[in-house]
Design an enzyme around this catalytic site. Sequence first.
Site, short mmCIF file in Angstrom:
data_model
loop_
_atom_site.label_atom_id
_atom_site.label_comp_id
_atom_site.label_asym_id
_atom_site.label_seq_id
_atom_site.Cartn_x
_atom_site.Cartn_y
_atom_site.Cartn_z
N SER A 223 0.94 -1.30 0.26
CA SER A 223 0.02 -0.06 -0.18
C SER A 223 0.78 1.31 -0.06
CB SER A 223 -0.82 0.08 1.14
OG SER A 223 -1.63 1.23 1.45
N TYR A 236 -2.17 -0.49 10.13
CA TYR A 236 -2.25 -0.90 8.86
C TYR A 236 -0.97 -0.83 7.83
CZ TYR A 236 -3.81 -0.94 3.66
OH TYR A 236 -3.75 -1.30 2.43
#
Length: 390
Positions: A223, A236
Amino acid sequence: MDALASSPLGWLCAGVTALFGVTALCTAQRSPMDKANVLLWSLLPALLGLLCLALLGAAGGLVVFLATCLISSTYLGGQILLPVGDKAVLVTGSDTGIGHALAKYLDSLGFVVFAGVLDKDGPGAEELQRSCSGRLSLLQLDVTNATQVKEAYLKVSEKVQSTGLWGVVNNAGILGFPADGELLPMSNYRQCMEVNFFGAVELSKTFLPLLRKSQGRLVNMSSMAGGIPLPRYAAYGASKAALSMFSGVMRQELSKWGIKVAAIHPSGFRTGIQGTSDLWDKQEKELMENLPADTRQAYGEDYLQGLRSYLLHMPTCCDPDLSPVLGDVLHALLARRPHGLYTPGKGAYLLLCIFCCFPLWCYDFIISKMLSAEPVPREQRTSEDESKNL
């Protein structure tokens, strides 16, 4: 120019370029437009080389010719795609989002797709079975379940047999509840690491023997938050950063086996990773129950309640078109020389460059300006902030 055309060096430049161009065109699996691009880059060394031979003489022309050949070769190596043939690819997290779209996309291109899903009887799995060809196989695959990972390996190895598995795409992942790192319960950190990192590592280790047989590809879906620090993504982002580092190390270590490894760092795409309203309720309740009284007092109830509105607002800021991500994954799977890192989506590469190349205060300033409209914790508010909240 006549003397140049008849010189041995001129004929050598032309001959090498012609051979280079024909080979590139024959191996390119692209559209006519892309083949024209390949042809242009193949002719570039000869044109520059011959020009420099005329202007700089034999030595200068030869240096320019060789340098241009090197640049063109590097560029064309990334442009030429291998044929799909009967290549088999495993995609995890295919129930929804990028994994679901990728399984469909690869199936439409002729790949043999093994789609790992969290719920084999769920709507996502049913949609794949209904809309895809008979080449696609569904696998019940929770990447945190060692038994299911092993069973998936046995099923895949039975089907691919001696040819091996061409690609593994570690796409399965969870977002958790986006909130300040101080507010997140430890269970959120552990869960993100368990799914986004440890699950991908275990699956990679399990399937590497099959990739070694085919000298295939390992593609890890990280990501933008795994490459740069972003507020509210401590859990995350940390798990995706770990996955990106794992990808980099594996890229170096597995190169001796002919296995190529790539990490994908998408920016904001609308994938449904933020979850459902029921999941938010559960995570929000857990967050609130674990907050110490003084922390709750410092942030304020309205700030904490605003975290849910941030989740609700997220999809409107995300791009619904997943094609940039799908295209990069395809390139990572088929390019003769895939990149080690892909950054599909708006702003992904720019912010990464700013973070890597500029002083940290500059990056932090830009991020703070991007988030200037965000709510402020109670103890940091001025009287002007208070009046805005009223």
